[in-house]
Scaffold this active site. Structure first.
Site, PDB file in Angstrom:
ATOM      1  CB  CYS A   1      -7.166   1.547  15.000  1.00  0.00           C
ATOM      2  SG  CYS A   1      -6.887   0.251  16.221  1.00  0.00           S
TER       3      CYS A   1
ATOM      4  CG  HIS B   1     -13.966  -1.495  -3.114  1.00  0.00           C
ATOM      5  ND1 HIS B   1     -13.644  -2.062  -4.339  1.00  0.00           N
ATOM      6  CD2 HIS B   1     -15.099  -2.128  -2.712  1.00  0.00           C
ATOM      7  CE1 HIS B   1     -14.535  -2.982  -4.657  1.00  0.00           C
ATOM      8  NE2 HIS B   1     -15.435  -3.042  -3.692  1.00  0.00           N
TER       9      HIS B   1
ATOM     10  CG  ASP C   1      -7.692   6.398  -7.992  1.00  0.00           C
ATOM     11  OD1 ASP C   1      -8.686   7.115  -7.744  1.00  0.00           O
ATOM     12  OD2 ASP C   1      -7.565   5.772  -9.075  1.00  0.00           O
TER      13      ASP C   1
ATOM     14  CB  CYS D   1      -3.927   2.144  17.252  1.00  0.00           C
ATOM     15  SG  CYS D   1      -5.242   3.148  17.913  1.00  0.00           S
TER      16      CYS D   1
ATOM     17  CD  GLU E   1      -9.662  -6.866 -21.229  1.00  0.00           C
ATOM     18  OE1 GLU E   1      -8.775  -6.967 -22.083  1.00  0.00           O
ATOM     19  OE2 GLU E   1      -9.590  -7.335 -20.096  1.00  0.00           O
TER      20      GLU E   1
ATOM     21  CB  THR F   1     -15.231  -2.166 -13.227  1.00  0.00           C
ATOM     22  OG1 THR F   1     -15.231  -3.188 -12.229  1.00  0.00           O
ATOM     23  CG2 THR F   1     -16.627  -1.972 -13.782  1.00  0.00           C
TER      24      THR F   1
ATOM     25  NE  ARG G   1      -2.758  -0.125  -4.988  1.00  0.00           N
ATOM     26  CZ  ARG G   1      -3.919  -0.600  -4.545  1.00  0.00           C
ATOM     27  NH1 ARG G   1      -3.947  -1.684  -3.781  1.00  0.00           N
ATOM     28  NH2 ARG G   1      -5.050  -0.007  -4.870  1.00  0.00           N
TER      29      ARG G   1
ATOM     30  CE1 TYR H   1      -4.257  -1.208  -0.377  1.00  0.00           C
ATOM     31  CE2 TYR H   1      -3.263  -3.062   0.790  1.00  0.00           C
ATOM     32  CZ  TYR H   1      -4.284  -2.539   0.008  1.00  0.00           C
ATOM     33  OH  TYR H   1      -5.311  -3.331  -0.401  1.00  0.00           O
TER      34      TYR H   1
HETATM   35  C1  BJW Z   1     -10.035   0.123 -19.099  1.00  0.00           C
HETATM   36  C2  BJW Z   1      -8.937   0.938 -19.413  1.00  0.00           C
HETATM   37  C3  BJW Z   1      -9.225   2.171 -20.015  1.00  0.00           C
HETATM   38  C4  BJW Z   1      -8.186  -0.860 -18.498  1.00  0.00           C
HETATM   39  N1  BJW Z   1     -10.479   2.506 -20.265  1.00  0.00           N
HETATM   40  N2  BJW Z   1     -11.261   0.477 -19.368  1.00  0.00           N
HETATM   41  C5  BJW Z   1     -20.740 -13.156  -4.872  1.00  0.00           C
HETATM   42  C6  BJW Z   1     -20.206 -14.101  -5.704  1.00  0.00           C
HETATM   43  C7  BJW Z   1     -18.889 -14.519  -5.560  1.00  0.00           C
HETATM   44  C8  BJW Z   1     -18.061 -13.957  -4.568  1.00  0.00           C
HETATM   45  C9  BJW Z   1     -18.600 -13.008  -3.743  1.00  0.00           C
HETATM   46  C10 BJW Z   1     -19.908 -12.619  -3.893  1.00  0.00           C
HETATM   47  N3  BJW Z   1     -20.177 -11.651  -2.968  1.00  0.00           N
HETATM   48  C11 BJW Z   1     -19.031 -11.420  -2.251  1.00  0.00           C
HETATM   49  C12 BJW Z   1     -18.060 -12.248  -2.689  1.00  0.00           C
HETATM   50  C13 BJW Z   1     -16.674 -12.305  -2.180  1.00  0.00           C
HETATM   51  C14 BJW Z   1     -15.797 -11.195  -2.731  1.00  0.00           C
HETATM   52  C15 BJW Z   1     -15.719 -11.338  -4.248  1.00  0.00           C
HETATM   53  O1  BJW Z   1     -16.312 -10.598  -5.002  1.00  0.00           O
HETATM   54  N4  BJW Z   1     -14.920 -12.268  -4.738  1.00  0.00           N
HETATM   55  C16 BJW Z   1     -14.752 -12.467  -6.183  1.00  0.00           C
HETATM   56  C17 BJW Z   1     -13.329 -12.148  -6.591  1.00  0.00           C
HETATM   57  C18 BJW Z   1     -15.156 -13.870  -6.536  1.00  0.00           C
HETATM   58  N5  BJW Z   1     -16.289  -9.886  -2.365  1.00  0.00           N
HETATM   59  C19 BJW Z   1     -16.043  -9.347  -1.168  1.00  0.00           C
HETATM   60  O2  BJW Z   1     -15.420  -9.977  -0.313  1.00  0.00           O
HETATM   61  C20 BJW Z   1     -16.575  -7.975  -0.880  1.00  0.00           C
HETATM   62  N6  BJW Z   1     -17.252  -7.961   0.370  1.00  0.00           N
HETATM   63  C21 BJW Z   1     -18.496  -8.436   0.523  1.00  0.00           C
HETATM   64  O3  BJW Z   1     -19.152  -8.834  -0.415  1.00  0.00           O
HETATM   65  O4  BJW Z   1     -18.947  -8.438   1.824  1.00  0.00           O
HETATM   66  C22 BJW Z   1     -20.033  -9.309   2.153  1.00  0.00           C
HETATM   67  C23 BJW Z   1     -19.487 -10.719   2.134  1.00  0.00           C
HETATM   68  C24 BJW Z   1     -18.324 -11.021   2.794  1.00  0.00           C
HETATM   69  C25 BJW Z   1     -17.831 -12.344   2.782  1.00  0.00           C
HETATM   70  C26 BJW Z   1     -18.485 -13.320   2.047  1.00  0.00           C
HETATM   71  C27 BJW Z   1     -19.656 -12.990   1.347  1.00  0.00           C
HETATM   72  C28 BJW Z   1     -20.159 -11.682   1.402  1.00  0.00           C
HETATM   73  C29 BJW Z   1     -15.436  -6.970  -0.752  1.00  0.00           C
HETATM   74  C30 BJW Z   1     -14.695  -6.774  -2.006  1.00  0.00           C
HETATM   75  C31 BJW Z   1     -13.527  -5.816  -1.774  1.00  0.00           C
HETATM   76  C32 BJW Z   1     -12.623  -5.673  -2.989  1.00  0.00           C
HETATM   77  N7  BJW Z   1     -11.476  -4.953  -2.616  1.00  0.00           N
HETATM   78  C33 BJW Z   1     -10.492  -4.592  -3.642  1.00  0.00           C
HETATM   79  C34 BJW Z   1      -9.255  -3.992  -2.924  1.00  0.00           C
HETATM   80  C35 BJW Z   1      -9.572  -2.575  -2.436  1.00  0.00           C
HETATM   81  C36 BJW Z   1      -8.366  -1.927  -1.836  1.00  0.00           C
HETATM   82  C37 BJW Z   1      -7.230  -1.733  -2.825  1.00  0.00           C
HETATM   83  O5  BJW Z   1      -7.368  -1.026  -3.825  1.00  0.00           O
HETATM   84  O6  BJW Z   1      -6.195  -2.306  -2.571  1.00  0.00           O
HETATM   85  O7  BJW Z   1     -11.032  -3.646  -4.559  1.00  0.00           O
HETATM   86  S1  BJW Z   1     -10.071  -5.959  -4.695  1.00  0.00           S
HETATM   87  C38 BJW Z   1      -9.839  -4.992  -6.166  1.00  0.00           C
HETATM   88  O8  BJW Z   1     -10.809  -5.397  -7.158  1.00  0.00           O
HETATM   89  C39 BJW Z   1     -10.199  -3.552  -5.755  1.00  0.00           C
HETATM   90  C40 BJW Z   1     -11.023  -3.119  -6.933  1.00  0.00           C
HETATM   91  O9  BJW Z   1     -11.843  -2.023  -6.546  1.00  0.00           O
HETATM   92  C41 BJW Z   1     -11.783  -4.357  -7.292  1.00  0.00           C
HETATM   93  C42 BJW Z   1     -12.338  -4.367  -8.677  1.00  0.00           C
HETATM   94  O10 BJW Z   1     -11.319  -4.257  -9.631  1.00  0.00           O
HETATM   95  P1  BJW Z   1     -11.584  -3.406 -10.940  1.00  0.00           P
HETATM   96  O11 BJW Z   1     -11.756  -1.990 -10.577  1.00  0.00           O
HETATM   97  O12 BJW Z   1     -12.674  -4.022 -11.713  1.00  0.00           O
HETATM   98  O13 BJW Z   1     -10.163  -3.502 -11.691  1.00  0.00           O
HETATM   99  P2  BJW Z   1      -9.617  -4.637 -12.690  1.00  0.00           P
HETATM  100  O14 BJW Z   1      -8.154  -4.461 -12.807  1.00  0.00           O
HETATM  101  O15 BJW Z   1     -10.119  -5.968 -12.309  1.00  0.00           O
HETATM  102  O16 BJW Z   1     -10.314  -4.287 -14.091  1.00  0.00           O
HETATM  103  C43 BJW Z   1     -10.004  -3.107 -14.821  1.00  0.00           C
HETATM  104  C44 BJW Z   1     -10.817  -3.106 -16.101  1.00  0.00           C
HETATM  105  O17 BJW Z   1     -10.590  -1.880 -16.760  1.00  0.00           O
HETATM  106  C45 BJW Z   1     -10.427  -4.221 -17.077  1.00  0.00           C
HETATM  107  O18 BJW Z   1     -11.610  -4.842 -17.558  1.00  0.00           O
HETATM  108  C46 BJW Z   1      -9.717  -3.478 -18.218  1.00  0.00           C
HETATM  109  O19 BJW Z   1      -9.964  -4.040 -19.491  1.00  0.00           O
HETATM  110  C47 BJW Z   1     -10.338  -2.123 -18.121  1.00  0.00           C
HETATM  111  N8  BJW Z   1      -9.498  -1.033 -18.619  1.00  0.00           N
HETATM  112  N9  BJW Z   1      -7.759   0.271 -19.114  1.00  0.00           N
HETATM  113  C48 BJW Z   1     -11.455   1.642 -19.990  1.00  0.00           C
HETATM  114  N10 BJW Z   1      -8.192   3.027 -20.402  1.00  0.00           N
HETATM  115 ZN    ZN Z   2      -6.807   1.435  18.147  1.00  0.00          ZN
END
Ligand code: BJW
Ligand code: ZN
Length: 236
Positions: A120, A112, A97, A140, A211, A184, A62, A59
């Site tokens: 903490c 997110h 960001d 903390c 894509e 996304t 980043r 982090y």
């Molecule tokens: C362009 C471009 C250009 C490039 N122009 N485009 C239901 C089904 C299955 C699983 C789950 C579910 N519900 C919950 C889950 C579990 C889990 C999950 O989703 N897992 C899957 C991976 C299977 N979800 C969670 O745990 C979430 N919590 C939750 O649901 O709580 C309740 C719960 C808990 C436990 C169990 C069940 C329920 C929390 C999710 C938190 C995600 N956190 C992150 C990190 C944040 C901090 C950090 O930044 O470090 O968030 S993970 C990471 O992925 C980050 C992003 O916000 C997130 C999404 O990524 P994003 O933005 O889509 O980026 P990319 O790189 O994947 O894609 C970029 C796209 O842009 C690409 O398509 C490119 O082509 C495109 N592109 N250039 C236009 N110029």
């Molecule tokens: Zn604390």
């Protein structure tokens, strides 16, 4: 072109792709690996428990990478649309960001969290200067527990107020809802399911992405291309 009428209520979801043209790396385009670790292992409470120094290093790097980064035409296009629509607009970003705020977006939910805030892991939010975090683990001042980035990791809940804001907007919009996802990959929930929520509410859905993402078949309209070019033209 996406036509905005007097009754349109626009819900925009953005992901890492909208910041790509500002020079911010996306998560999954580069192979999803970070120094040999799966991204899912670094961005999880289990990963932090196992190796907090590694996670802080990830982090801190980043954060520093964001130092000279600026919003691009896609961020600015959304600010202009917000000015036109007022309270008929809501931006939900998965990005941590801060670039939407830097561009001037106001009606915005950071579902997110934000990489520039620290909390903490036990008691509450704590302000924290990033400078030492690269080598040392910050603790903390209140309770001595480890501080961590104020972001939402895998397995953690999305902030309640963020979900409530989305839910309230969708309910009020009904069939006037237009949902637009930008940059996304459609694999991380609950964000990836918002297109289904919008469809169930009777709205129409648009996608702008470099894509075809995992959930592309759920969208009514798909524009493939870089957000910095496609978005300004979409609203022209
Ligand atoms: C362009 C471009 C250009 C490039 N122009 N485009 C239901 C089904 C299955 C699983 C789950 C579910 N519900 C919950 C889950 C579990 C889990 C999950 O989703 N897992 C899957 C991976 C299977 N979800 C969670 O745990 C979430 N919590 C939750 O649901 O709580 C309740 C719960 C808990 C436990 C169990 C069940 C329920 C929390 C999710 C938190 C995600 N956190 C992150 C990190 C944040 C901090 C950090 O930044 O470090 O968030 S993970 C990471 O992925 C980050 C992003 O916000 C997130 C999404 O990524 P994003 O933005 O889509 O980026 P990319 O790189 O994947 O894609 C970029 C796209 O842009 C690409 O398509 C490119 O082509 C495109 N592109 N250039 C236009 N110029
Ligand atoms: Zn604390």
């Amino acid at each position: 072109m996406l036509t905005l009428t007097d009754s349109t209520r626009l819900l925009v979801l953005t992901g890492a792709g909208i910041s790509a043209e500002s020079g911010v790396p996306t998560f999954r385009d580069a192979g999803g690996l970070w120094e040999g670790h799966r991204f899912e292992d670094v961005a999880s409470p289990e990963g932090f428990d196992a190796d907090p120094i590694l996670v802080w290093r990830f982090y801190s790097l980043r954060r520093r990478g964001l130092d000279n980064v600026k919003p691009n035409p896609a961020h600015h296009a959304l600010v202009e649309v917000e000015k036109r629509l007022g309270d008929r607009y809501l931006l939900v970003t998965q990005n941590v960001d801060g670039l939407h705020a830097a561009a001037g977006s106001k009606r915005m939910v950071e579902m997110h969290g934000n990489i520039n805030r620290t909390k903490c892991r036990r008691c509450r939010l704590t302000p924290f200067e990033d400078h030492k975090s690269y080598e040392e683990l910050p603790a903390c001042a209140e309770c001595g527990e480890l501080l961590r980035p104020d972001v939402v990791w895998f397995g953690e809940m999305i902030p309640r107020d963020a979900l409530a804001a989305i839910d309230g907007f969708v309910r009020a919009a009904g069939s006037n809802l237009v949902f637009l996802a930008v940059g996304t990959s459609g694999v991380v929930y609950p964000a990836a399911g918002l297109v289904d929520v919008a469809r169930s509410a009777g709205g129409t859905s648009w996608l702008v992405n470099a894509e075809r993402p995992a959930n592309v078949s759920q969208f009514d309209h798909v524009e493939i291309g870089p957000a910095g070019k496609v978005l300004p033209a979409l609203f022209a």
